[in-house]
Design a protein around this motif. Sequence first.
Motif, mmCIF file in Angstrom:
data_model
loop_
_atom_site.group_PDB
_atom_site.id
_atom_site.type_symbol
_atom_site.label_atom_id
_atom_site.label_comp_id
_atom_site.label_asym_id
_atom_site.label_seq_id
_atom_site.Cartn_x
_atom_site.Cartn_y
_atom_site.Cartn_z
ATOM 1 N N SER A 152 -8.286 -1.706 -4.763
ATOM 2 C CA SER A 152 -7.823 -0.990 -3.576
ATOM 3 C C SER A 152 -7.519 -1.979 -2.465
ATOM 4 O O SER A 152 -7.962 -3.134 -2.480
ATOM 5 C CB SER A 152 -8.876 0.020 -3.112
ATOM 6 O OG SER A 152 -9.877 -0.605 -2.321
ATOM 7 N N PRO B 75 0.830 -1.215 0.000
ATOM 8 C CA PRO B 75 0.000 0.000 0.000
ATOM 9 C C PRO B 75 0.853 1.250 0.000
ATOM 10 O O PRO B 75 1.972 1.258 0.518
ATOM 11 C CB PRO B 75 -0.798 -0.132 1.305
ATOM 12 C CG PRO B 75 0.090 -0.944 2.196
ATOM 13 C CD PRO B 75 0.775 -1.925 1.293
ATOM 14 N N GLY B 76 0.298 2.318 -0.571
ATOM 15 C CA GLY B 76 0.997 3.588 -0.574
ATOM 16 C C GLY B 76 0.695 4.441 0.629
ATOM 17 O O GLY B 76 1.409 5.401 0.909
ATOM 18 N N GLY B 77 -0.363 4.103 1.369
ATOM 19 C CA GLY B 77 -0.767 4.915 2.506
ATOM 20 C C GLY B 77 -0.411 4.257 3.829
ATOM 21 O O GLY B 77 -0.611 3.056 4.016
ATOM 22 N N ASN C 139 -2.458 2.729 -7.567
ATOM 23 C CA ASN C 139 -1.949 1.354 -7.512
ATOM 24 C C ASN C 139 -1.324 0.912 -8.828
ATOM 25 O O ASN C 139 -1.124 -0.290 -9.053
ATOM 26 C CB ASN C 139 -3.070 0.389 -7.118
ATOM 27 C CG ASN C 139 -3.437 0.530 -5.650
ATOM 28 O OD1 ASN C 139 -2.583 0.639 -4.791
ATOM 29 N ND2 ASN C 139 -4.735 0.548 -5.365
ATOM 30 N N THR D 251 -5.388 6.477 -1.812
ATOM 31 C CA THR D 251 -3.977 6.655 -1.477
ATOM 32 C C THR D 251 -3.561 8.120 -1.562
ATOM 33 O O THR D 251 -2.709 8.577 -0.797
ATOM 34 C CB THR D 251 -3.105 5.813 -2.425
ATOM 35 O OG1 THR D 251 -3.446 4.435 -2.268
ATOM 36 C CG2 THR D 251 -1.629 5.990 -2.119
ATOM 37 N N ASN E 66 4.815 7.652 -0.548
ATOM 38 C CA ASN E 66 3.743 8.629 -0.620
ATOM 39 C C ASN E 66 4.334 10.009 -0.399
ATOM 40 O O ASN E 66 5.323 10.161 0.330
ATOM 41 C CB ASN E 66 2.662 8.343 0.431
ATOM 42 C CG ASN E 66 1.274 8.731 -0.050
ATOM 43 O OD1 ASN E 66 1.103 9.300 -1.126
ATOM 44 N ND2 ASN E 66 0.266 8.438 0.757
ATOM 45 N N ASN F 210 -4.177 9.487 1.680
ATOM 46 C CA ASN F 210 -4.011 8.527 2.772
ATOM 47 C C ASN F 210 -5.330 8.326 3.517
ATOM 48 O O ASN F 210 -5.357 8.233 4.742
ATOM 49 C CB ASN F 210 -2.914 9.005 3.731
ATOM 50 C CG ASN F 210 -2.368 7.888 4.609
ATOM 51 O OD1 ASN F 210 -2.512 6.708 4.286
ATOM 52 N ND2 ASN F 210 -1.767 8.259 5.714
ATOM 53 N N GLU G 43 -9.808 4.972 -7.403
ATOM 54 C CA GLU G 43 -8.983 3.890 -6.879
ATOM 55 C C GLU G 43 -9.845 2.774 -6.304
ATOM 56 O O GLU G 43 -9.469 1.611 -6.341
ATOM 57 C CB GLU G 43 -8.044 4.438 -5.800
ATOM 58 C CG GLU G 43 -7.144 3.383 -5.169
ATOM 59 C CD GLU G 43 -6.215 3.962 -4.123
ATOM 60 O OE1 GLU G 43 -5.547 3.181 -3.417
ATOM 61 O OE2 GLU G 43 -6.145 5.208 -3.996
#
Length: 997
Positions: free
Chosen positions: A193, A178-180, A840, A812, A958, A815, A807
């Motif tokens: 997601s 995950p980016g968050g 993503n 993301t 991020n 966040n 997403e």
Amino acid sequence: MSGSNALARFSPKKTLAALAVGSVLFVSAPAAIASDTSIVKGHIVNASGSNLSNATITLKHKTKGLVFTVETNEKGDYLLRNVPVGEYDITISKNGYEQSQENGVRVSIGQSVILDGQLYDAGTDNVERIAVTGSMIRRVDTASSTSGLTFSQDELQRMPVNTGFESIALLAPGTAAPGGSAFKGASSFGGSSAAENGYYFNGLNVTSIRTGLGSIRLPWEAISQTQVKTGGVSPEFGGALGGIVNAVSKSGENEFKFGAEARWDPSSLRASQDSIYQSNGEIDTNTQQDSYDFKELQLWASGAIVEDSLFFYGLFAPRREESEWAGQTTKTSKDREEDRWFAKLDWYMTDDHSIGFSAMNNKRTWTNKTYAYDWETNIVGEKQGVDAPGEDGGKVYSLNYNGYLSDTFSVSAVVGRVQEDVENVVASTDPGVWDFRDGTTTLSQHTNSSVSEEHYTRDQARVDFSWDLEDHSIQFGVDYTKVKVDYSSSQNGIGDAQGWWSVYTAGADDNSGQVEGADYIERRVRERFTDSDVTSMAFYINDSWQATDNLVLNLGLRYSEFENTVSDGRSYVKMEDQFAPRVQAIYDVFGDGEAKVFATYGRYFQPVSANMNITQGSSSIEWFEYFELDQLDSDGHPVITADGSPSRGAMLRDRWYRQKGITEPGLIASSSLKSMYSDEFTLGYQQEVFDTMTAGVRGIYRDLGRSVEDTDVGPVLSKKLAELGITDNVGQSSYYVLLNPGEDVAISYDFDGDGNVDNVNLSAAEMALPEAERKYLALEFTLDGSVTDDLRINSSYTWSHSYGNTEGLVKTDNNQADPGWTTSYDYGDLMDHAYGDLPNDHRHAFKLSGAYDITEELIFGFVTRVTSGRPQSYFSVHPEGVDSCAAGNPWDDCISRYYGQASHYDENGNPAPRGSAGNLPWVTNIDLSLTYMTEIFEGDFTIKGTVYNVLNSDSATNINEERARYGDSGLELNPDYGMVTDRQEERYFSLVARYEF
């Protein structure tokens, strides 16, 4: 028992020992979800290659003493279901023939062991030959095309894989971290997601109840095998658009066993990363006080209460965590304790029937201590308030049954409960106060900005049946789930101090009433309460049809219904008639089971998250007050008063209500609401290579067919009410409604207060919302198996492209781990230029994992992931008079401007399509381990050292994507654009010592 499923014919040629490897990229035959069992099947011939009927196949569990038998049918085929996972000695016999035997055949969760044999007349000198594919063997299964990975605990212990489903899932192709930071480590599967996956343990759904982000915490030592499904998922699984993680626990055996394991991740051997500063010099990510120390002890015992029949397994796993961190004005230390335990009983009542019971506890408690702190001097001051205790977690119970009702008809069932509770006690009543005029500055020394109490219960039951016919193997079943949501929350602070307090600079036509370029203080209060339910019911059927000797068709269908209620029990969401076909076609290219080409199609429905019972279906009262600035300190920040709130002057306008606690189903969700779903198409080829490996290629296309979003229809509704001559006397500014973007909306409420319900229909044209779009296109290449007798690998390269305008359930970009309640689609103007590369979208991903036996006692493990960075975007304030804000557009009120930097434009008001501002850097993560195993006092001793993120890489995952900010002269370039907000975890070392006897 005699199976009668006609299976593909394989030429027996290789022994089990020649084929055995570790983890596999599997394609599993249909098997019931509800228990820790699998399938053994195959084809038996005589010396001349003719089908051999009435041959007896006997399986004996190596450690439980369980014995299962089945006879071949007239075609020489056999099939045995509900075989408990574990290792077996298998014999094939028939009067007048030499008996053949294979020892140590492993049966794994969700994978068919395919064992073909050839028997010779008694007295001949020829040796029987058996070919085995599936399970622990790295072979091609021509009965199914579900993609993913399966690992046993033994295999994971040989590699540097941390505990947790997400660490295992990231080994599979098509998954992305995950980016968050708020996503709890949950992975993205196939462009979906991170909140759209499903997690199962011993047949129970253990997905995080509120958010769907990952699973509840599990007793990792007690897990025997873990299966990751990344595509082509069969119809017994539902409620997820992304992927499935399925695990089963260990159980007792005839021999009594005991064990202990200690793990220590010392803070002293954890690398330190640099702090991150805002452009004004204010610290943003403070690492000066960072410290984290983890210790865990695991003790377990197992054995037979009644030999060959009744078994037990028990685990006690206390863990302790000590952590410290600091922000700008406070430092916090947390001591967290968890006495996790797990217990399991298995009773094999007869050869045909067994039941099992399991229970676990994952409740943890903690104490937070908060101190005054000055980040510039790095000096810790006086303690703030009292010690703040808290707790989360709960208990899990399950009861399962497996049985044969006849030779060809079997059943498995599970019923259980999952509980999650979250409670916290604030250490002081000080509210949170921040200054956002120049970066982000925390003014308060608060311990908690919000106060909440959360209780969730998921009760569930399912029954799965299997009926094996001549050329068909039919599975069907039903599952039911009911989730109870009991939640309340508010902001910290007493009386007039309560709220989230923020200092801003006003923009044009600011909602505060302040003139553009002038400063003001905002007070925001939001109180929520719900005591509501989420229920689901599903039926499925799947026919695995051997259409020809080379072609297998899996024809499946899943029907499901979802319902969400408000506190008084009325439904605000009721989804019915959800038909999800799942189809697979698998062709045995050469007719020998060594290569296949396959194609799949599946539709997957996503239920409305339990989180929406809190954010959308709760009694939510939210209001804002705005004030002039008053007393300021030497830095120009408002002075904090005795009650913790900022010094403030006169109110700039009357209190403004966003929501007034209305829970009328007709107003909070469109009566025409339909389900969120996604379609998946795959086409692939897989072939055995080098005798001990397989290579494969798979193309994937996923298309989000419909989304469910929350939209403030207020701007469009006001026009419609005026057109209908209805006065809005409700007194709130926003009307957030659950709807399907691009479709009509139907709502009902007594807007004018005359005692009569007003039915209002807003057409798709009047709403002017673009349809939700999310597409995922990928090409996966895999090579897995044993390179040599000592080296085992799983490797993959994935090229993928994820694009569209949403997403999914979480976001993301900002966040926002609030499934179903993100800023996407809140207003039509927010979706202008939202189409592009999604967060993503990781265009390239290389993965390599495995283990190398340096000696019989020393094992080197490795896990490497190299992934291209996600797309970047510009977010700014939507300019007036253009696109959806143009005069005459339904959204020409341009309400999104009050969201601040949330629209796809740059600082000059030029369109900036999503994902068009470049990409974040590549992320390289290398984990290495060294394991030493030996025998001490007739017991097995293991010591393992692991270094995670060996290179101490700190690539950004991020960043701050707000391109503009409000200054004295209006909108200007944000100097903090691109500032790193999340990055790779720093390098750390873990030491594990283990002893079993």
